[in-house]
Design a protein around this motif. Structure first.
Motif, PDB file in Angstrom:
ATOM      1  N   LYS A 143       0.830  -1.209   0.000  1.00 10.19           N
ATOM      2  CA  LYS A 143       0.000   0.000   0.000  1.00 10.19           C
ATOM      3  C   LYS A 143       0.867   1.263   0.000  1.00 10.19           C
ATOM      4  CE  LYS A 143      -4.102  -1.930   2.176  1.00 10.19           C
ATOM      5  NZ  LYS A 143      -4.951  -1.945   3.368  1.00 10.19           N
ATOM      6  N   GLN A 144       1.909   1.253   0.804  1.00 11.28           N
ATOM      7  CA  GLN A 144       2.794   2.416   0.863  1.00 11.28           C
ATOM      8  C   GLN A 144       3.511   2.639  -0.462  1.00 11.28           C
ATOM      9  OE1 GLN A 144       5.702   2.345   4.016  1.00 11.28           O
ATOM     10  NE2 GLN A 144       6.839   4.047   3.162  1.00 11.28           N
ATOM     11  N   LYS A 145       4.066   1.569  -1.031  1.00 10.89           N
ATOM     12  CA  LYS A 145       4.786   1.707  -2.292  1.00 10.89           C
ATOM     13  C   LYS A 145       3.843   2.116  -3.420  1.00 10.89           C
ATOM     14  CE  LYS A 145       8.419  -0.680  -3.017  1.00 10.89           C
ATOM     15  NZ  LYS A 145       9.487  -1.638  -3.342  1.00 10.89           N
ATOM     16  N   TYR A 146       2.633   1.566  -3.428  1.00 15.13           N
ATOM     17  CA  TYR A 146       1.652   1.938  -4.440  1.00 15.13           C
ATOM     18  C   TYR A 146       1.325   3.429  -4.343  1.00 15.13           C
ATOM     19  CZ  TYR A 146      -2.851   2.721  -6.592  1.00 15.13           C
ATOM     20  OH  TYR A 146      -3.872   3.260  -7.326  1.00 15.13           O
ATOM     21  N   GLN A 147       1.104   3.910  -3.133  1.00 20.50           N
ATOM     22  CA  GLN A 147       0.791   5.335  -2.954  1.00 20.50           C
ATOM     23  C   GLN A 147       1.947   6.216  -3.433  1.00 20.50           C
ATOM     24  OE1 GLN A 147      -2.092   6.810  -2.218  1.00 20.50           O
ATOM     25  NE2 GLN A 147      -2.983   4.766  -2.190  1.00 20.50           N
ATOM     26  N   GLU A 148       3.173   5.801  -3.142  1.00 21.06           N
ATOM     27  CA  GLU A 148       4.348   6.552  -3.614  1.00 21.06           C
ATOM     28  C   GLU A 148       4.391   6.587  -5.138  1.00 21.06           C
ATOM     29  OE1 GLU A 148       7.612   4.527  -1.747  1.00 21.06           O
ATOM     30  OE2 GLU A 148       7.114   5.311   0.249  1.00 21.06           O
ATOM     31  N   LYS A 149       4.132   5.446  -5.757  1.00 15.68           N
ATOM     32  CA  LYS A 149       4.138   5.374  -7.226  1.00 15.68           C
ATOM     33  C   LYS A 149       3.019   6.228  -7.822  1.00 15.68           C
ATOM     34  CE  LYS A 149       7.561   2.511  -7.772  1.00 15.68           C
ATOM     35  NZ  LYS A 149       8.738   2.777  -8.559  1.00 15.68           N
ATOM     36  N   GLU A 172      -1.520 -15.028   0.099  1.00 16.22           N
ATOM     37  CA  GLU A 172      -1.634 -13.575  -0.010  1.00 16.22           C
ATOM     38  C   GLU A 172      -0.286 -12.902   0.233  1.00 16.22           C
ATOM     39  OE1 GLU A 172      -4.928 -11.976   2.264  1.00 16.22           O
ATOM     40  OE2 GLU A 172      -6.131 -13.744   1.756  1.00 16.22           O
ATOM     41  N   TYR A 173       0.463 -13.391   1.216  1.00 20.41           N
ATOM     42  CA  TYR A 173       1.789 -12.848   1.496  1.00 20.41           C
ATOM     43  C   TYR A 173       2.699 -12.959   0.267  1.00 20.41           C
ATOM     44  CZ  TYR A 173       6.664 -13.055   2.792  1.00 20.41           C
ATOM     45  OH  TYR A 173       8.023 -12.875   2.793  1.00 20.41           O
ATOM     46  N   LYS A 174       2.708 -14.129  -0.353  1.00 20.20           N
ATOM     47  CA  LYS A 174       3.570 -14.334  -1.530  1.00 20.20           C
ATOM     48  C   LYS A 174       3.197 -13.375  -2.657  1.00 20.20           C
ATOM     49  CE  LYS A 174       4.690 -19.167  -0.608  1.00 20.20           C
ATOM     50  NZ  LYS A 174       4.538 -20.556  -1.064  1.00 20.20           N
ATOM     51  N   HIS A 175       1.917 -13.165  -2.852  1.00 20.28           N
ATOM     52  CA  HIS A 175       1.475 -12.210  -3.873  1.00 20.28           C
ATOM     53  C   HIS A 175       1.924 -10.786  -3.521  1.00 20.28           C
ATOM     54  CE1 HIS A 175      -0.794 -14.652  -6.674  1.00 20.28           C
ATOM     55  NE2 HIS A 175      -1.457 -15.225  -5.689  1.00 20.28           N
ATOM     56  N   GLN A 176       1.879 -10.451  -2.243  1.00 17.75           N
ATOM     57  CA  GLN A 176       2.306  -9.113  -1.823  1.00 17.75           C
ATOM     58  C   GLN A 176       3.782  -8.886  -2.168  1.00 17.75           C
ATOM     59  OE1 GLN A 176       0.093  -6.952  -0.765  1.00 17.75           O
ATOM     60  NE2 GLN A 176      -1.564  -8.359  -0.310  1.00 17.75           N
ATOM     61  N   ILE A 177       4.601  -9.884  -1.922  1.00 17.17           N
ATOM     62  CA  ILE A 177       6.033  -9.764  -2.231  1.00 17.17           C
ATOM     63  C   ILE A 177       6.223  -9.623  -3.740  1.00 17.17           C
ATOM     64  CG2 ILE A 177       8.277 -10.918  -2.121  1.00 17.17           C
ATOM     65  CD1 ILE A 177       7.202  -9.714   0.585  1.00 17.17           C
ATOM     66  N   GLN A 178       5.492 -10.411  -4.519  1.00 16.76           N
ATOM     67  CA  GLN A 178       5.562 -10.273  -5.978  1.00 16.76           C
ATOM     68  C   GLN A 178       5.130  -8.882  -6.412  1.00 16.76           C
ATOM     69  OE1 GLN A 178       2.962 -13.441  -7.193  1.00 16.76           O
ATOM     70  NE2 GLN A 178       4.579 -14.999  -7.146  1.00 16.76           N
ATOM     71  N   ARG A 179       4.115  -8.334  -5.755  1.00 16.39           N
ATOM     72  CA  ARG A 179       3.625  -6.999  -6.116  1.00 16.39           C
ATOM     73  C   ARG A 179       4.664  -5.931  -5.782  1.00 16.39           C
ATOM     74  NH1 ARG A 179       0.573  -4.846  -9.899  1.00 16.39           N
ATOM     75  NH2 ARG A 179      -0.562  -3.021  -9.216  1.00 16.39           N
ATOM     76  N   LEU A 180       5.378  -6.084  -4.689  1.00 12.01           N
ATOM     77  CA  LEU A 180       6.441  -5.130  -4.366  1.00 12.01           C
ATOM     78  C   LEU A 180       7.475  -5.086  -5.486  1.00 12.01           C
ATOM     79  CD1 LEU A 180       6.959  -5.792  -0.551  1.00 12.01           C
ATOM     80  CD2 LEU A 180       6.029  -3.722  -1.611  1.00 12.01           C
ATOM     81  N   HIS A 181       7.841  -6.270  -5.981  1.00 10.96           N
ATOM     82  CA  HIS A 181       8.781  -6.326  -7.112  1.00 10.96           C
ATOM     83  C   HIS A 181       8.181  -5.646  -8.343  1.00 10.96           C
ATOM     84  CE1 HIS A 181      12.118  -8.693  -5.561  1.00 10.96           C
ATOM     85  NE2 HIS A 181      11.265  -9.544  -5.019  1.00 10.96           N
ATOM     86  N   ALA A 182       6.915  -5.934  -8.623  1.00  8.33           N
ATOM     87  CA  ALA A 182       6.269  -5.367  -9.814  1.00  8.33           C
ATOM     88  C   ALA A 182       6.159  -3.847  -9.711  1.00  8.33           C
ATOM     89  CB  ALA A 182       4.884  -5.990  -9.993  1.00  8.33           C
ATOM     90  N   LEU A 183       5.836  -3.335  -8.544  1.00  6.68           N
ATOM     91  CA  LEU A 183       5.722  -1.885  -8.375  1.00  6.68           C
ATOM     92  C   LEU A 183       7.068  -1.208  -8.590  1.00  6.68           C
ATOM     93  CD1 LEU A 183       3.280  -1.688  -5.346  1.00  6.68           C
ATOM     94  CD2 LEU A 183       2.815  -0.939  -7.693  1.00  6.68           C
ATOM     95  N   ASP A 184       8.139  -1.888  -8.236  1.00  2.14           N
ATOM     96  CA  ASP A 184       9.483  -1.320  -8.475  1.00  2.14           C
ATOM     97  C   ASP A 184       9.798  -1.214  -9.954  1.00  2.14           C
ATOM     98  OD1 ASP A 184      10.183  -0.775  -5.871  1.00  2.14           O
ATOM     99  OD2 ASP A 184      11.130  -2.724  -5.551  1.00  2.14           O
ATOM    100  N   GLU A 185       9.136  -2.010 -10.769  1.00  2.00           N
ATOM    101  CA  GLU A 185       9.380  -1.968 -12.212  1.00  2.00           C
ATOM    102  C   GLU A 185       8.596  -0.876 -12.910  1.00  2.00           C
ATOM    103  OE1 GLU A 185       8.603  -5.941 -13.600  1.00  2.00           O
ATOM    104  OE2 GLU A 185      10.276  -6.759 -12.469  1.00  2.00           O
ATOM    105  N   TRP A 186       7.652  -0.241 -12.226  1.00  2.00           N
ATOM    106  CA  TRP A 186       6.883   0.851 -12.831  1.00  2.00           C
ATOM    107  C   TRP A 186       7.763   2.051 -13.021  1.00  2.00           C
ATOM    108  CZ3 TRP A 186       1.432   1.320 -10.207  1.00  2.00           C
ATOM    109  CH2 TRP A 186       0.678   0.182 -10.513  1.00  2.00           C
TER     110      TRP A 186
END
Length: 151
Positions: free
Chosen positions: A75-81, A137-151
């Motif tokens: 949520k934090q990384k998404y808001q930053e992006k 859900e945790y595993k998906h969250q970690i994958q999403r952190l990686h994906a958000l870094d690629e934006w």
């Protein structure tokens, strides 16, 4: 002619340097997410090995703490992006429509995670199904952190 060649060589070196800088930045971001995940997983394992963790409900609480920490990070990384993307659109570095796409993408991702992890929970019978769903859900969250870094 020699000068033109020199300009192309310098431009090529600069471009290579920038691309290496991006690769270095991406690797650094990936390492940070991996370290964050390793820390959460170590805390989860400590929680599970705690003598006071005896029941399925206790182990669910351990998984819930890990999943919630990862969810908060997403949520934090998404808001930053989202803020950065809006700034780039205002500066005309991106199309004005891009910031509106991000909430749609995030919502679609959340729906996917919910559906995928409900399947995981349904496939596991017994009292541990909730724990498996939380870990999913945790595993998906970690994958999403990686994906958000690629934006």
């Amino acid at each position: 002619m020699k000068r033109v060649f020199t300009v192309f060589v310098i431009a090529g070196l600069l471009a290579t340097g920038v691309s290496h800088a991006d690769v270095g930045r991406e690797e650094e971001l990936a390492r940070a997410v991996d370290q964050f995940a390793a820390k959460l997983e170590a805390e989860w394992k400590r929680c599970l090995s705690n003598p006071n963790t005896r029941t399925t409900n206790d182990s669910e609480r351990c998984a819930l703490v890990m999943m919630q920490a990862a969810n908060d990070a997403v949520k934090q990384k998404y808001q930053e992006k989202l803020v950065i993307t809006q700034q780039y659109a205002e500066q005309e570095m991106l199309s004005k429509g891009v910031p509106a796409l991000l909430p749609q993408a995030q919502e679609a991702w959340e729906q996917y995670v919910n559906a995928d992890c409900r399947v995981v929970g349904a496939l596991i019978t017994g009292t541990a199904s909730t724990t498996y769903q939380l870990v999913c859900e945790y595993k998906h969250q970690i994958q999403r952190l990686h994906a958000l870094d690629e934006w």
